[in-house]
Motif scaffolding. Sequence first.
Motif, PDB file in Angstrom:
ATOM      1  N   TYR A 111      89.871 186.086  78.119  1.00  0.00           N
ATOM      2  CA  TYR A 111      88.614 186.049  77.498  1.00  0.00           C
ATOM      3  C   TYR A 111      87.559 185.789  78.656  1.00  0.00           C
ATOM      4  N   GLU A 112      86.696 186.633  78.980  1.00  0.00           N
ATOM      5  CA  GLU A 112      85.596 186.393  79.960  1.00  0.00           C
ATOM      6  C   GLU A 112      84.407 186.189  79.238  1.00  0.00           C
ATOM      7  N   VAL A 113      83.805 184.911  79.242  1.00  0.00           N
ATOM      8  CA  VAL A 113      82.582 184.347  78.599  1.00  0.00           C
ATOM      9  C   VAL A 113      81.412 184.284  79.507  1.00  0.00           C
ATOM     10  N   THR A 114      80.590 184.840  79.326  1.00  0.00           N
ATOM     11  CA  THR A 114      79.199 184.845  80.425  1.00  0.00           C
ATOM     12  C   THR A 114      77.904 184.481  79.592  1.00  0.00           C
ATOM     13  N   LEU A 115      77.176 183.411  79.879  1.00  0.00           N
ATOM     14  CA  LEU A 115      75.972 182.936  79.408  1.00  0.00           C
ATOM     15  C   LEU A 115      74.777 183.263  80.067  1.00  0.00           C
ATOM     16  N   ILE A 116      74.112 184.400  79.557  1.00  0.00           N
ATOM     17  CA  ILE A 116      73.073 185.200  80.723  1.00  0.00           C
ATOM     18  C   ILE A 116      71.678 184.828  80.014  1.00  0.00           C
TER      19      ILE A 116
END
Length: 202
Positions: A111-116
């Motif tokens: 799971y790749e989680v990115t906070l943009i």
Amino acid sequence: MHRGTKALITTALVALAAAGCTSEEPGDATPQTKSTGTSATSGSSEPTVEFPPRPVDIDLGGITDGCRALTPDQQRELGIDEAKSELQDVIHGKDSPGCSFQSNSAPLYSYEVTLIADQGVDYWQGGGNLDVVQTTVGGFGAYKVTLAGTTRGDCAFAVDVADGQQLFVSFLPIGDDFTQDQMCQNATKGAEMALQTLKTLK
């Protein structure tokens, strides 16, 4: 293996961004499928389609460690063995706090989680070789993003968490153990869990 798959997807997205995109007429609030590129040229921080009101605004600006998005209990529920905090360039030319949550036993996936915090979900509108479907995740307006013309690769959700901000969660399988529907179900679950946790962070 996880790194190679991530690089493949990232390369595909970057190539699409380099190819440019064309504008689309604004849609409505009903689910719809369209191809979109990864152009970050929009001057608007708001989606140009009508999303439902957010249950709450989630400010991602002060969160520098993407691995905080999933608690240890949530990671265990998702079958995660390892979490690696790293900058991710989901938005072409911009690094954002992210985390690679990896399963190290078969079936392999991450799971790749990115906070943009500096680009809204309008980034995913336009033309190109991505299939983008307007939907909701955990009560928040979102786009489901997949590579067009294939059921392999990954499934991702860009969630409208605040004005000009988005949570981006991608499920990346290693091998052919998952169907497209299963990838999207897993990505949805990961995004819903991350939303639950992010609401509690200050």
